[in-house]
Design a protein around this motif. Structure first.
Motif, mmCIF file in Angstrom:
data_model
loop_
_atom_site.group_PDB
_atom_site.id
_atom_site.type_symbol
_atom_site.label_atom_id
_atom_site.label_comp_id
_atom_site.label_asym_id
_atom_site.label_seq_id
_atom_site.Cartn_x
_atom_site.Cartn_y
_atom_site.Cartn_z
ATOM 1 N N LEU B 42 -20.926 -53.387 -25.585
ATOM 2 C CA LEU B 42 -21.002 -53.341 -24.137
ATOM 3 C C LEU B 42 -19.626 -53.627 -23.562
ATOM 4 C CD1 LEU B 42 -21.272 -56.465 -22.517
ATOM 5 C CD2 LEU B 42 -23.028 -56.520 -24.237
ATOM 6 N N ASN B 43 -19.402 -53.180 -22.350
ATOM 7 C CA ASN B 43 -18.120 -53.432 -21.724
ATOM 8 C C ASN B 43 -18.258 -54.623 -20.797
ATOM 9 O OD1 ASN B 43 -15.595 -53.364 -20.714
ATOM 10 N ND2 ASN B 43 -15.903 -51.613 -19.380
ATOM 11 N N ALA B 361 -17.652 -64.145 -34.087
ATOM 12 C CA ALA B 361 -17.023 -63.808 -35.354
ATOM 13 C C ALA B 361 -15.520 -63.651 -35.194
ATOM 14 C CB ALA B 361 -17.624 -62.509 -35.882
ATOM 15 N N PHE B 362 -15.127 -63.134 -34.053
ATOM 16 C CA PHE B 362 -13.765 -62.645 -33.960
ATOM 17 C C PHE B 362 -13.464 -62.440 -32.484
ATOM 18 C CE2 PHE B 362 -10.175 -60.084 -34.713
ATOM 19 C CZ PHE B 362 -10.308 -58.900 -34.016
ATOM 20 N N ARG B 363 -12.261 -62.787 -32.088
ATOM 21 C CA ARG B 363 -11.934 -62.608 -30.680
ATOM 22 C C ARG B 363 -10.497 -62.166 -30.551
ATOM 23 N NH1 ARG B 363 -11.927 -67.212 -25.912
ATOM 24 N NH2 ARG B 363 -11.439 -65.786 -24.224
ATOM 25 N N ARG B 364 -10.275 -61.116 -29.804
ATOM 26 C CA ARG B 364 -8.913 -60.666 -29.551
ATOM 27 C C ARG B 364 -8.746 -60.558 -28.052
ATOM 28 N NH1 ARG B 364 -7.297 -56.473 -33.704
ATOM 29 N NH2 ARG B 364 -8.739 -55.113 -32.616
ATOM 30 N N VAL B 365 -7.706 -61.187 -27.532
ATOM 31 C CA VAL B 365 -7.553 -61.241 -26.080
ATOM 32 C C VAL B 365 -7.373 -59.843 -25.522
ATOM 33 C CG1 VAL B 365 -6.148 -62.132 -24.211
ATOM 34 C CG2 VAL B 365 -6.508 -63.500 -26.225
ATOM 35 N N ILE B 369 -14.679 -59.316 -27.931
ATOM 36 C CA ILE B 369 -15.237 -60.484 -28.604
ATOM 37 C C ILE B 369 -16.344 -59.945 -29.492
ATOM 38 C CG2 ILE B 369 -16.454 -62.647 -28.295
ATOM 39 C CD1 ILE B 369 -15.274 -62.857 -25.561
ATOM 40 N N ARG B 370 -16.246 -60.207 -30.780
ATOM 41 C CA ARG B 370 -17.285 -59.706 -31.678
ATOM 42 C C ARG B 370 -18.203 -60.858 -32.000
ATOM 43 N NH1 ARG B 370 -17.558 -55.331 -36.140
ATOM 44 N NH2 ARG B 370 -17.019 -54.295 -34.214
ATOM 45 N N ASP B 389 -20.488 -56.261 -29.779
ATOM 46 C CA ASP B 389 -19.105 -56.304 -29.312
ATOM 47 C C ASP B 389 -19.095 -56.368 -27.795
ATOM 48 O OD1 ASP B 389 -16.942 -54.212 -31.397
ATOM 49 O OD2 ASP B 389 -17.499 -56.315 -31.484
ATOM 50 N N LEU B 390 -18.295 -57.242 -27.250
ATOM 51 C CA LEU B 390 -18.094 -57.237 -25.807
ATOM 52 C C LEU B 390 -16.638 -56.853 -25.565
ATOM 53 C CD1 LEU B 390 -20.039 -60.037 -26.417
ATOM 54 C CD2 LEU B 390 -20.241 -59.738 -23.985
ATOM 55 N N LEU B 391 -16.427 -55.663 -25.039
ATOM 56 C CA LEU B 391 -15.071 -55.190 -24.794
ATOM 57 C C LEU B 391 -14.573 -55.711 -23.460
ATOM 58 C CD1 LEU B 391 -15.297 -51.445 -25.816
ATOM 59 C CD2 LEU B 391 -14.881 -53.442 -27.224
ATOM 60 N N ALA B 392 -13.253 -55.709 -23.312
ATOM 61 C CA ALA B 392 -12.649 -56.214 -22.080
ATOM 62 C C ALA B 392 -11.867 -55.107 -21.396
ATOM 63 C CB ALA B 392 -11.739 -57.403 -22.400
#
Lengths: 329, 733
Positions: B42-43, B361-365, B369-370, B389-392
């Motif tokens: 999702l976004n 699990a994993f986060r990239r700015v 965010i997974r 997954d939450l996209l930014a």
């Protein structure tokens, strides 16, 4: 050479100091703060929040704390989360502070995560720009006046005239929707960087093509080229080994502003293609009034642009032995 | 020099080094970045501020919190009724003030520790503690004693004496205090204010023979009562103050400080010496235990909550993310391991401990965010998606492209211009949303201080045109501040013509009234010149369109000149806060399903008011409604209050929001609701049979879209039967 480097580094330090100081105070002069939101904060809570990030200190004290290297925190560990027990902090100690907006990260974390991605994107853009630009420029110069030349020059002008996000839009329509070949946005595989790299590098490819063409045309009339041909060297060697070096000089001197342009152009491209690089942080930190992140990215860009320009100057001597760095002319 | 490379060799080496460096860099960056596609993407529109549920506000943050944490209750996907979460069951007393929650046995944190009522007591205390600086702390102020606890200062030294509270201030901290009275060594006051409190008998508190005493007083207003502090220089103990019951106060103003006299007998120095010193932390413990109505039973199985006033939406609040628990043990461990950076370290994905259906699990700015399914969640075997997954992605065009190419399964806001083409599709279902779009009017600035002018402006707004031609997602024109999407609410609306048959005729009559009002107010034909004013809005195409349309219609219909002014978000907020505007576009989104979230902000002086308007009767009504237990009586109070608001019109209502979710039609357990809150634990992919069933109930003119799901073999097959029990009873639309 050493004197040149020393002088350059001195000016680098001065430039950086001026940039940091002016940016720091200018940022705080703008209306709006990092904690402003649609819902007003309760005054007691807002006071606590400001105190945690030292926004209640006078600006000169905030500046000194930011630059460092001495830690000016005098609050106890209970109140401030223990920042007071470290003797050194601030930019001069390598600590760019916590981000005001992304509270789970320090600015070092954010830049550390995003810089390799931006660098990869920038390198790919530069690679596209150089390969396309040099190729087109050399071809244009060699077949000067023919239809190829005219066509390439027209393409180059279009590339310079169109903003990179327009080029990006065309690319997305072409390679994502018409011919489903590449992903539309995001980051996670080499395929994700192809389109953004091309969109970012295309205007520079165009400019480099024009510069190469001009430089090559100048060089091709020189005596030493005629000598080389007279000696019987194959044309390929004449061009690649002798003419190109001279023709490349204007391109090399353009590389400095080109890299700066790629850095700034990446702001838009990263946003369109959803690439988590530093460009997006540059804009968002200003809009969010995230002072530390904005300062961190500003410092980073200053270092990059200055450093690359220095490298460009160094590259000059390697390419053309006639140029002496010490010689002010 | 022995080693002197030629220029040519240098060049070759340099070129080679650069190429190799670039290649390595690109390879590492790209190789490390490869991730398989998650089960559900999702976004989330922006990078979230923090993973700490107590310090964030915002809708994207809420989505992450609802995935990784779980509160006492969760909400039904469509009706938003409270369902058991971490609390298996609960009882409510008849007066609505006492709640008892029975905690779920066997529930654990993601690190294996048991989660019980103590964790919730700790978390709610952390929410209202001043050092957390939680922006949503005020949500818990419905609990008895919580507001006072938040406003306690946190860096003072305290003492407690036999159940009465004494506040001790460190010497030297309050030299700025205004000296109300000081005494010589004989205890006679040297300096007195002119207004003598009626019951002060002239005695001074401290035993005068002990030492030379200089006394300063510094007053601060606390909801408990007044603390009166003395600094006794040279005394063996520090300053003391005492709590004064409210009825023994009398007020006196002097200088910069509000002085409140105390008329109690103060302790002697000998008594001071016997006081037991508590640290600030211990004092707050005492304050929490004594005053705040949140108590966990010693065995941790029940949580008793006492409210200050009956709050019908309290169970909904328990599912609101500021009320989610955090692990005290994880924070303590982090404080031990990283004494100077624990605030950041405990929130890193590898250290974060949470109790919800997913863990990080994993986060990239600025990327994603997974989340992965948390095996320690009590309902884990009924959760359908293994990874989310939450996209930014904040660019609306890119977000829409990602949805259309199937990379993302749910976006919450498509580009406004594309909405007419999305409306016939089955995956676009705008639903009424608890939000209101209105224009704030600065009632301090003439001519807007005249209610006739404001009413004229409000009547001239063609709301239907705005909703049909600009926003186009089925928004409702609004004549009140509380959105009508609030089920069961019927409040006062703006007075307007409703007698005619069609909207156009009613609107024509309203226009006539508007012109008449304007002439009455002294503008219009034959009257004075209406000053040109500015409509302020923050940068957005829709706001710009609406402002221009309204400025144009005011100009045509009423002869009023308005300009539009666009300001960047933070500057716009600053302008509103400092009342540096004439008319400003505004919106308000409700946090919970109750009219109070839209009405209490218009009280006089409320920090979210930002119009300069105030009405004593309105304030009275809202305050009365806050403590009114009877639902019908409360509704009547709100009705009258909103009628006053719509009569005075410091705000010009325009429309009620709709949620604009674009979601894969195969997504089950997801429905549009008034708060647009969605709990990930209910989501699953429908199989073909269920999807066909759903499509059979849809109107025939809906355009069907290709719905990716288990039949393409892309996601783990999870039909309805696998997760049926996770779905609460009651059909979803």
């Amino acid at each position: 050479m050493l004197r040149f480097l020393a002088r350059r580094l001195l000016w680098f330090a001065i430039t950086l100091f001026v940039v940091v100081t002016v940016s720091f105070f200018l940022m705080r002069a703008v209306r709006g703060g990092p904690f402003d939101g649609e819902r007003a904060l309760n005054p007691a809570i807002e006071a606590n929040l400001q105190a945690r990030y030292h926004l209640d200190w006078p600006q000169w004290k905030q500046y000194l704390a930011y630059v460092g290297p001495f830690n000016l925190d005098d609050e106890g560990p209970e109140f401030m989360g223990g920042n007071g027990d470290r003797p050194f902090s601030g930019v001069l100690a390598g600590d760019f502070g916590p981000s005001f907006k992304y509270r789970d990260f320090t600015v070092n974390d954010i830049i550390g995560q995003s810089l390799p991605i931006s660098a990869a994107l920038g390198s790919i853009a530069l690679a596209w720009a150089l390969i396309l630009g040099l190729g087109a420029g050399v071809a244009s110069a060699l077949w000067r006046g023919t239809r190829t030349d005219v066509a390439l020059r027209l393409l180059a002008t279009t590339g310079i005239a169109l903003p990179n996000f327009v080029i990006a839009g065309f690319l997305v329509i072409l390679f994502v929707f018409l011919i489903p070949l590449l992903p539309v946005a995001g980051y996670g595989s080499p395929a994700h960087l192809l389109l953004p790299g091309f969109a970012l590098g295309a205007p520079f490819a165009a400019y480099i093509a024009r510069l190469t063409r001009t430089g090559m045309l100048e060089v091709l009339h020189q005596d030493y080229i005629r000598t080389a041909r007279a000696k019987g060297l194959p044309e390929r060697l004449v061009i690649l080994r002798h003419a190109l070096k001279g023709g490349i000089l204007p391109v090399i001197s353009y590389l400095g502003p080109a890299t700066a342009g790629i850095l700034t152009g990446s702001l838009v491209i990263e946003r369109i293609f959803a690439i988590p690089g530093t460009g997006s942080h540059f804009v968002n930190s200003a809009l969010n009034r995230d002072y530390t992140l904005a300062m961190g990215v500003t410092i980073l860009y200053t270092v990059l642009v200055y450093g690359l320009n220095m490298l460009v100057d160094l590259a000059y001597t390697l390419l053309d032995p006639r140029i002496d760095l010490e010689d002010p002319s | 020099m022995a080693f002197s490379p030629t220029s040519r060799q240098l060049r070759q080496v340099a070129a080679l080094a650069i190429l190799v460096g670039l290649a390595i860099g690109a390879a590492t960056v790209l190789g490390a970045a490869r991730l398989p596609r998650a089960d559900f993407v999702l976004n989330n529109a922006t990078e979230i501020q923090s993973m700490d549920p107590h310090t964030v506000t915002g809708i994207p943050e809420g989505r992450v919190m609802r995935a990784i944490y779980e509160g006492l209750t969760v909400k039904h996907p469509q009706t938003l009724e409270a369902l058991p979460g971490m609390a298996e069951s609960w009882e409510v007393s008849d007066d609505g003030l006492h709640y008892r929650f029975h905690m779920r046995a066997g529930a654990t944190w993601s690190d294996g520790e048991v989660i019980d009522a103590h964790d919730f007591e700790y978390s709610w205390r952390r929410l209202v503690s001043p050092e957390t600086a939680a922006e949503y702390a005020y949500q818990l102020w419905c609990v008895e004693g919580a507001e006072a606890f938040t406003l306690l200062p946190d860096d003072r030294q305290y003492r407690a004496l036999d159940g009465t509270w004494w506040q001790v201030v460190a010497p030297g901290r309050y030299r700025v205090g205004f000296s109300a009275f000081s005494t010589n060594r004989h205890g006679q006051p040297l300096h007195r204010e002119s207004a003598t409190p009626p019951s002060w008998d002239g005695r001074f508190p401290f035993n005068p023979g002990a030492a030379k005493l200089d006394v300063w007083t510094f007053h601060k207003w606390y909801p408990y009562g007044v603390f009166h502090r003395f600094h006794a220089e040279g005394a063996p103990g520090p300053i003391v103050a005492n709590e004064v019951p409210p009825d023994s106060r009398s007020e006196m103003r002097s200088g910069m400080y509000d002085e409140h006299w105390v008329c109690e007998v103060e302790p002697t120095l000998e008594e001071l010496a016997t006081l037991q010193l508590l640290s600030a932390a211990e004092f707050r413990d005492v304050a929490w235990r004594k005053e705040v109505g949140v108590k966990a039973s010693p065995d941790g199985t029940t949580l008793d909550v006492t409210l200050r006033k009956p709050t019908p939406y309290f169970l909904d609040l328990c599912a609101f993310y500021p009320f989610f628990p955090v692990s005290s043990k994880a924070i303590a461990r982090a404080q031990e391991r990283w004494p100077s950076s624990w605030r950041i370290e405990w929130l890193r994905p590898e250290h974060l401990v949470s109790n919800g259906p997913y863990r990080v699990a994993f986060r990239r700015v600025n990327d994603r965010i997974r989340l992965e399914k948390s095996p320690s969640y009590w309902d884990a075997d009924r959760i359908a998606f293994d990874t989310i997954d939450l996209l930014a992605v904040d660019h609306l065009g890119t977000s829409l492209n990602l949805y259309l190419t199937g990379e993302v399964d749910w976006i919450d806001r498509p580009i406004a211009g594309v909405i007419p083409r999305l409306l016939p599709r089955e995956d676009f279902n705008p639903a009424p949303y608890l939000g209101s779009y209105f224009y704030r009017v600065n009632v301090n600035e003439p001519p807007f201080d005249d209610v006739r002018v404001r009413r004229a402006l409000a009547l001239t707004i063609d709301r239907r045109a705005v909703c049909e031609r600009i926003t186009k997602s089925g928004e409702r024109p609004s004549y009140s501040i509380v959105p009508r999407s609030l089920a069961g609410y019927t409040g006062g609306e703006m007075r307007r013509s409703t007698s005619e048959a069609t909207y156009e005729e009613n609107f024509a009559k309203d226009l006539e009234e508007a012109k008449r009002l304007l002439t009455e107010a002294g503008y219009g034909e034959g009257g004075g010149e209406f000053p040109t004013f500015e409509i302020l809005y923050n940068t957005d195409q829709t706001h710009k369109d609406i402002a221009e349309v309204l400025a144009d219609s005011w100009s045509k219909q009423l002869g009023i000149n308005a300009k539009t002014l666009n300001q960047e978000w933070k500057v716009y907020l600053d302008s509103q806060r400092s009342l540096d505007f004439q008319i400003s576009r505004s919106a308000w989104i409700g946090d919970y399903l109750d009219a109070n979230s839209f009405l209490d902000m218009w009280m006089t002086g409320n920090e979210n008011n930002r119009t300069g308007w105030g009405n004593a009767r309105y304030d009275e009504l809202i305050r009365a409604a806050a403590s009114e237990p009877d639902v019908a009586a409360r509704q009547r109070l709100f009705d009258e209050a909103e009628t006053i608001l719509m009569e005075e019109l410091p705000v010009l209502p325009i429309y009620d929001y709709t949620s604009r979710n674009l979601a894969n039609p195969r997504l089950g357990g997801f429905a549009g609701n008034a708060l647009d809150e969605h709990f990930p634990k209910f989501w699953y992919w429908m199989d073909d049979a269920e999807l066909a069933e759903k499509r059979a109930t849809q109107p025939d003119d809906w355009v069907q879209v290709p719905a990716r799901g288990p039949s393409e073999g892309k996601y783990p097959p999870a039909g309805r039967d696998a997760v049926q029990r996770c779905i609460p009873p009651g059909a979803l639309r």
